[in-house]
Enzyme design. Structure first.
Site, short mmCIF file in Angstrom:
data_model
loop_
_atom_site.label_atom_id
_atom_site.label_comp_id
_atom_site.label_asym_id
_atom_site.label_seq_id
_atom_site.Cartn_x
_atom_site.Cartn_y
_atom_site.Cartn_z
CB CYS A 1 6.90 0.50 -2.04
SG CYS A 1 5.15 0.47 -1.65
CB CYS B 1 -8.95 -2.44 2.56
SG CYS B 1 -9.24 -2.04 0.83
CB CYS C 1 -5.43 -1.44 4.52
SG CYS C 1 -4.27 -0.20 3.93
N GLY D 1 -2.64 4.90 -0.77
CA GLY D 1 -3.58 5.40 -1.76
C GLY D 1 -3.96 4.44 -2.85
CB SER E 1 -1.00 -2.47 -6.30
OG SER E 1 -1.88 -3.21 -5.48
CG ASN F 1 3.13 -6.90 7.06
OD1 ASN F 1 3.92 -7.68 7.56
ND2 ASN F 1 3.09 -6.65 5.77
CB CYS G 1 2.11 -4.83 2.48
SG CYS G 1 3.21 -5.46 1.28
N1 SAH Z 1 -4.49 0.81 -2.81
C1 SAH Z 1 -3.80 -0.12 -3.62
C2 SAH Z 1 -2.31 -0.07 -3.46
C3 SAH Z 1 -1.74 0.09 -2.08
S1 SAH Z 1 -1.89 -1.25 -0.94
C4 SAH Z 1 -4.31 -1.52 -3.36
O1 SAH Z 1 -5.06 -1.71 -2.42
O2 SAH Z 1 -4.00 -2.38 -4.14
C5 SAH Z 1 -0.62 -2.41 -1.43
C6 SAH Z 1 -0.95 -3.86 -1.00
O3 SAH Z 1 -0.79 -4.07 0.40
C7 SAH Z 1 -2.37 -4.24 -1.32
O4 SAH Z 1 -2.45 -5.53 -1.90
C8 SAH Z 1 -2.98 -4.22 0.03
O5 SAH Z 1 -4.16 -4.96 0.06
C9 SAH Z 1 -1.90 -4.80 0.89
N2 SAH Z 1 -2.08 -4.57 2.32
C10 SAH Z 1 -2.78 -3.58 2.91
N3 SAH Z 1 -2.71 -3.70 4.26
C11 SAH Z 1 -1.98 -4.79 4.52
C12 SAH Z 1 -1.52 -5.40 5.74
N4 SAH Z 1 -1.82 -4.91 6.93
N5 SAH Z 1 -0.75 -6.50 5.64
C13 SAH Z 1 -0.39 -6.99 4.43
N6 SAH Z 1 -0.77 -6.42 3.26
C14 SAH Z 1 -1.56 -5.35 3.30
FE1 SF4 Z 2 -7.48 -0.56 0.52
FE2 SF4 Z 2 -5.20 -0.11 -0.82
FE3 SF4 Z 2 -6.60 1.94 0.20
FE4 SF4 Z 2 -5.34 0.28 1.85
S1 SF4 Z 2 -4.38 1.65 0.35
S2 SF4 Z 2 -7.44 1.08 2.09
S3 SF4 Z 2 -5.54 -1.67 0.75
S4 SF4 Z 2 -7.29 0.54 -1.42
#
Ligand code: SAH
Ligand code: SF4
Length: 397
Positions: A131, A142, A145, A201, A233, A332, A375
């Site tokens: 990853c 988000c 996240c 990112g 993703s 998570n 994640c």
């Molecule tokens: N920015 C991109 C890729 C990185 S995040 C995206 O958002 O798709 C990779 C994945 O992990 C995404 O589906 C994201 O929504 C998820 N993710 C982010 N924070 C998380 C958390 N705390 N627990 C589980 N999944 C999470």
């Molecule tokens: Fe949202 Fe993906 Fe950026 Fe986290 S890494 S803030 S899930 S776009």
């Protein structure tokens, strides 16, 4: 509670103020041009670039001295002009489930700052998934996240994206010579069989560098990963999705997480700009979709927010007609978050509804939670401190 087995510190690779650019991350054309700087005659540049490409990306060498089919004086010249740099490792942590997480320090940027990103390797019986990150931090916010809370953001260069894959191959001993010496990788004959752009990112906000990097890691004369084993993703940058399909051509994953605009606006604020309907239309138009080539929809399970049976039914309805996989991700947690992970029973009920509608819906087992490698847990803490320091410095300057 799981325990941390190992923390390794590796010596730094970068010499401070080294002006030599790295060859890693250059496209084949750029590499041929670079040969000019080392004094190679124009007619020979392609040939030399091909040789060097092979050494760097197929054999994984880390110095020009190892390129034995290149004359010594040219090797020396190359060494004066270039490096074959990968990121430095600040720490390497190994979880007791085998997941590894690295904190990487990037080469100095134009201001001399050395940013950090995280990368995770997840070994399973039939595959090994790496990853990787596409940005330092993320401009999107988000709400569930951890990366989204990091203030400092910059795009990674193609060098830094490819460098992650190279470094992971170094550490898990996944170059052809290593494999011959120690032939026990999972099926597929490699330790790293899959790459997911799911680290820190938003890859579609760093389109050109991600594109160049993917071009390099899929090149058949080098690392040679199939585009079908790479998943990009995105949180839903709708205008870039058609281009991603046409120009990058990897598998696509969409971070959906909500089934109504109201909920998704709260979780993925980018939804206010590109609502669910537009996002799913872009998915329907993604080139090359079939039952063998599906889009993955990621759905984080948040207690009381998006995890009801009604949500599950709406999800199934929304995806009707799209060759799709649904990936349910138990949330998570990270320090300071207001969200909680759904209860296991709730996740099972949700998964059952999705399964009954004909979707395989694996619940992604959280891996490496003990080392904050799961994640959404990635965030280079030291960066935030440095960003603050930098602001203070800038203010004082
Ligand atoms: N920015 C991109 C890729 C990185 S995040 C995206 O958002 O798709 C990779 C994945 O992990 C995404 O589906 C994201 O929504 C998820 N993710 C982010 N924070 C998380 C958390 N705390 N627990 C589980 N999944 C999470
Ligand atoms: Fe949202 Fe993906 Fe950026 Fe986290 S890494 S803030 S899930 S776009």
């Amino acid at each position: 509670m799981t325990t941390l087995l190992n923390t390794v510190e590796a010596p730094p690779r970068y010499i401070p103020n080294d002006p030599r650019p790295s060859l890693i991350g250059m496209t084949r054309d750029a590499l041929a041009d670079a040969m000019g700087r080392a004094g190679v005659a124009e007619k020979q540049r392609r040939m030399r670039a091909g040789q060097i490409w092979h050494w760097i990306y197929h054999r994984g060498v880390q110095s020009f001295a190892e390129m034995t089919n290149i004359a010594k004086d040219l090797r020396q010249r190359l060494d004066e002009e270039f490096v074959i740099g990968r990121p430095d490792i600040v720490t390497e942590q190994v979880s007791n489930d085998g997941t590894r997480k690295w904190l990487l320090k990037l080469a100095p940027d134009e201001r001399g700052a050395r940013h950090e990103v995280e990368m995770v390797y997840i070994p399973e019986e039939d595959r090994g998934t790496l990853c990787i990150s596409s940005q330092v931090g993320c401009t999107l916010t988000c709400t569930f996240c951890h990366t989204g809370t990091q203030k400092l953001v910059r795009n990674l260069t193609a060098n830094e994206i490819v460098g992650q894959v190279m470094m992971a191959r170094d550490r898990v001993k996944d170059w052809p010579g290593d494999i011959e010496a120690n032939p026990s990788p999972p099926s597929g004959g490699r330790y790293i069989t899959n790459v997911v752009l799911m680290g820190m990112g938003e890859p579609l906000y760093n389109f050109d560098n991600v594109k160049d990097a993917m071009e390099i890691v899929t090149d058949g004369e080098g690392i040679s990963l199939s585009r079908r084993r790479i998943t990009l993703s995105t949180s839903g940058v709708v205008p870039e999705i058609p281009r991603a399909g046409a120009e990058i051509g990897t598998m696509l994953a969409i971070s959906l997480h909500g089934t109504t605009d109201e909920i998704r606006n709260r979780l993925v604020p980018l939804n206010k700009k590109y609502p669910i309907k537009e996002l799913l239309q872009a998915c329907r138009n993604y080139p090359g979709l079939s039952n063998a080539r599906r889009i993955t929809f990621e759905y984080v399970m948040l207690k009381g927010i998006n995890d009801s049976p009604e949500d599950a039914k709406r999800l199934v309805k929304l995806l009707a007609g799209i060759p799709a996989k649904i990936n349910l991700i138990p949330f998570n947690p990270w320090p300071g978050t207001a969200y909680e992970c759904s209860d296991w029973d709730t996740i099972e009920t949700f998964a059952e509804i999705v399964n009954r509608a004909g979707y395989a819906s694996p619940v992604r087992t959280p891996r490496g939670r003990d080392i904050m490698a799961a994640c959404g847990q990635l965030k280079s803490e030291s960066q935030k401190i440095r960003a603050k320091e930098r602001l203070a410095l800038d203010a004082g300057a």
